[in-house]
Design a protein around this motif. Structure first.
Motif, PDB file in Angstrom:
ATOM      1  N   ARG A   1       0.828  -1.212   0.000  1.00 23.82           N
ATOM      2  CA  ARG A   1       0.000   0.000   0.000  1.00 23.82           C
ATOM      3  C   ARG A   1       0.857   1.256   0.000  1.00 23.82           C
ATOM      4  NH1 ARG A   1      -2.101  -0.775   4.488  1.00 23.82           N
ATOM      5  NH2 ARG A   1      -3.555  -2.352   3.765  1.00 23.82           N
ATOM      6  N   ALA A   2       1.931   1.258   0.770  1.00 24.62           N
ATOM      7  CA  ALA A   2       2.797   2.447   0.831  1.00 24.62           C
ATOM      8  C   ALA A   2       3.476   2.709  -0.510  1.00 24.62           C
ATOM      9  CB  ALA A   2       3.840   2.270   1.930  1.00 24.62           C
ATOM     10  N   ILE A   3       3.958   1.655  -1.172  1.00 22.18           N
ATOM     11  CA  ILE A   3       4.619   1.833  -2.463  1.00 22.18           C
ATOM     12  C   ILE A   3       3.619   2.267  -3.527  1.00 22.18           C
ATOM     13  CG2 ILE A   3       5.950   0.658  -4.250  1.00 22.18           C
ATOM     14  CD1 ILE A   3       7.045  -1.166  -2.070  1.00 22.18           C
ATOM     15  N   CYS A   4       2.424   1.689  -3.491  1.00 21.64           N
ATOM     16  CA  CYS A   4       1.394   2.069  -4.459  1.00 21.64           C
ATOM     17  C   CYS A   4       0.988   3.528  -4.272  1.00 21.64           C
ATOM     18  CB  CYS A   4       0.186   1.146  -4.303  1.00 21.64           C
ATOM     19  SG  CYS A   4      -1.086   1.375  -5.558  1.00 21.64           S
ATOM     20  N   GLU A   5       0.858   3.966  -3.033  1.00 16.13           N
ATOM     21  CA  GLU A   5       0.525   5.373  -2.777  1.00 16.13           C
ATOM     22  C   GLU A   5       1.642   6.302  -3.248  1.00 16.13           C
ATOM     23  OE1 GLU A   5      -0.286   5.625   1.348  1.00 16.13           O
ATOM     24  OE2 GLU A   5      -2.259   4.653   1.211  1.00 16.13           O
ATOM     25  N   PHE A   6       2.879   5.866  -3.103  1.00 15.75           N
ATOM     26  CA  PHE A   6       3.994   6.685  -3.585  1.00 15.75           C
ATOM     27  C   PHE A   6       3.956   6.830  -5.097  1.00 15.75           C
ATOM     28  CE2 PHE A   6       8.210   6.373  -5.567  1.00 15.75           C
ATOM     29  CZ  PHE A   6       8.722   7.616  -5.234  1.00 15.75           C
ATOM     30  N   LEU A   7       3.716   5.744  -5.803  1.00 10.82           N
ATOM     31  CA  LEU A   7       3.708   5.802  -7.260  1.00 10.82           C
ATOM     32  C   LEU A   7       2.532   6.606  -7.796  1.00 10.82           C
ATOM     33  CD1 LEU A   7       4.743   2.137  -8.164  1.00 10.82           C
ATOM     34  CD2 LEU A   7       6.150   4.197  -8.288  1.00 10.82           C
ATOM     35  N   LEU A   8       1.419   6.627  -7.060  1.00  6.57           N
ATOM     36  CA  LEU A   8       0.239   7.354  -7.511  1.00  6.57           C
ATOM     37  C   LEU A   8       0.100   8.713  -6.830  1.00  6.57           C
ATOM     38  CD1 LEU A   8      -2.401   4.482  -7.690  1.00  6.57           C
ATOM     39  CD2 LEU A   8      -1.086   5.493  -9.555  1.00  6.57           C
ATOM     40  N   SER A   9       1.135   9.151  -6.149  1.00  5.46           N
ATOM     41  CA  SER A   9       1.084  10.451  -5.487  1.00  5.46           C
ATOM     42  C   SER A   9       1.178  11.575  -6.520  1.00  5.46           C
ATOM     43  CB  SER A   9       2.218  10.570  -4.471  1.00  5.46           C
ATOM     44  OG  SER A   9       3.479  10.525  -5.111  1.00  5.46           O
ATOM     45  N   SER A  10       0.753  12.756  -6.112  1.00  6.13           N
ATOM     46  CA  SER A  10       0.790  13.903  -7.021  1.00  6.13           C
ATOM     47  C   SER A  10       2.212  14.260  -7.415  1.00  6.13           C
ATOM     48  CB  SER A  10       0.113  15.105  -6.352  1.00  6.13           C
ATOM     49  OG  SER A  10      -1.241  14.833  -6.061  1.00  6.13           O
ATOM     50  N   GLU A  11       3.161  14.128  -6.475  1.00  9.44           N
ATOM     51  CA  GLU A  11       4.556  14.470  -6.776  1.00  9.44           C
ATOM     52  C   GLU A  11       5.135  13.548  -7.843  1.00  9.44           C
ATOM     53  OE1 GLU A  11       3.284  14.081  -3.817  1.00  9.44           O
ATOM     54  OE2 GLU A  11       3.371  16.114  -2.989  1.00  9.44           O
ATOM     55  N   THR A  12       4.886  12.236  -7.702  1.00 13.40           N
ATOM     56  CA  THR A  12       5.450  11.286  -8.666  1.00 13.40           C
ATOM     57  C   THR A  12       4.823  11.444 -10.041  1.00 13.40           C
ATOM     58  OG1 THR A  12       5.869   9.704  -6.880  1.00 13.40           O
ATOM     59  CG2 THR A  12       5.889   8.852  -9.126  1.00 13.40           C
ATOM     60  N   LEU A  13       3.491  11.502 -10.092  1.00 11.67           N
ATOM     61  CA  LEU A  13       2.813  11.589 -11.383  1.00 11.67           C
ATOM     62  C   LEU A  13       3.080  12.925 -12.070  1.00 11.67           C
ATOM     63  CD1 LEU A  13      -0.630   9.939 -10.537  1.00 11.67           C
ATOM     64  CD2 LEU A  13       1.349   8.915 -11.659  1.00 11.67           C
TER      65      LEU A  13
END
Length: 345
Positions: free
Chosen positions: A161-173
């Protein structure tokens, strides 16, 4: 005078940089067409010009960022085509245009039509990207979770869940979209576009691709541009574990093993200001990992973090995951197993 007028087009910092780099260059007066240069090669006109520009800047203010759409040669249709070529995909033109249209832009266009008296004339067919963004988020989240569970089967749900949230975060996208030119294509009420809106537009692009080319092409797109952000990243910098020893205890318990037993392996410099303790973790009389620290408590925590890396099979030397849909990887592995069984018979 000609040199001064030509330098008026450049920002102040660029003028200062050029003046500094060329202060000792010989024949600089011939290069710039300026004869007001002393024997040391320092241009006398540079400092008064920069001071004047800085006073003007303090009076008028610093100009904000300007959108590329304000350029005279801007062609939105050509930019959409160029975006498709950059990412190597063929979108439905209407869906791609919708993916970059924010709801605030639709409201501004409706208001403008009402002011011009065109609210009852013609068909207003501008649609915002909310539905496409929701579809793209769902597709991306499902694929990323499936990808992580396949390549990191021992990783718990909290880590996934933490990695998925990181990849879909506003900063990453927004970071990914910035390098693909998404920011300049978004139709928004103002400029610059906030990173949250940029991330939402990138999710809408994923949704548009899913509708245009199907699930398989969309999954490859997510892997190439979103999942690839995990390269050269430490998973435990993304997944912050506050109590590593507790996570080790829970994992060993789920595997039917005894709780970890910390043992002091070695110590040095105990009577100095910088002692060093090394603690090892054992379970069922089997060595797991070790860690060092200035105190025994720090050493135990480091040993627990090292144990998590081994228990979850996230060591740096592990086999890298393949950038392809999980279904294709599973199908290939099944074919290989079938081929090996047929050869053994």
């Amino acid at each position: 005078m000609a040199a001064r007028m030509s330098l008026m087009r450049y920002p102040i910092f660029f003028i200062a940089r050029r003046c500094h780099l060329l202060r000792n260059v010989s024949k600089s007066s011939l290069i710039f067409g300026c004869s007001n240069v002393n024997s040391r090669g320092i241009r006398q006109w540079a400092k008064p010009l920069i001071d004047q520009l800085m006073r003007h800047q303090r009076t008028v203010g610093i100009a904000g960022p300007v959108s590329r759409s304000s350029w005279k040669n801007w062609n939105y249709d050509s930019e959409l085509f160029a975006f498709s070529q950059r990412v190597g995909e063929h979108f439905d033109e209407d869906l791609l245009r919708q993916a970059f249209t924010h709801e605030s832009y639709v409201e501004v266009e409706l208001k403008r039509r009402m002011e011009m008296g065109l609210d009852g004339h013609g068909v207003f067919n501008i649609v915002d990207n909310n539905k496409l963004a929701e579809l793209g988020e769902e597709v991306a989240s499902t694929h990323i979770t499936e990808h992580l569970r396949y390549h990191y089967p021992a990783l718990p749900d909290d880590g996934i869940r933490a990695i998925c949230e990181f990849l879909l975060s506003s900063e990453t996208l927004s970071h990914v979209g910035k390098h693909l030119g998404v920011r300049d294509l978004i139709l928004y009420k103002q400029f610059p576009v906030p990173i949250e809106i940029q991330a939402r537009a990138f999710l809408a692009v994923i949704g548009a691709l899913h509708k245009s080319k199907g699930a398989e092409i969309c999954l490859k797109f997510v892997q190439d541009f979103v999942v690839a952000q995990l390269i050269d990243r430490d998973l435990y910098d993304i997944w912050k574990i506050d109590n590593p020893m507790g996570v080790v205890v829970e994992h060993l318990k789920s595997q039917g093993l005894q709780p970890p037993e910390p043992r002091l392996i070695r110590q040095t410099g105990v009577s100095t200001y910088t002692p060093l303790y090394t603690v090892g973790l054992y379970t069922n009389r089997q060595y797991i990992a070790e860690g060092s620290g200035l105190t025994i408590t720090e050493a135990q925590e480091e040993a627990a973090r090292s144990a998590l890396v081994k228990l979850f099979n996230t060591t740096p030397d592990r086999k890298p995951f393949k950038f392809e849909p999980v279904s294709i990887t599973v199908e290939r592995e099944n074919r290989q197993k079938t081929h090996l069984l047929s050869e053994s018979r």
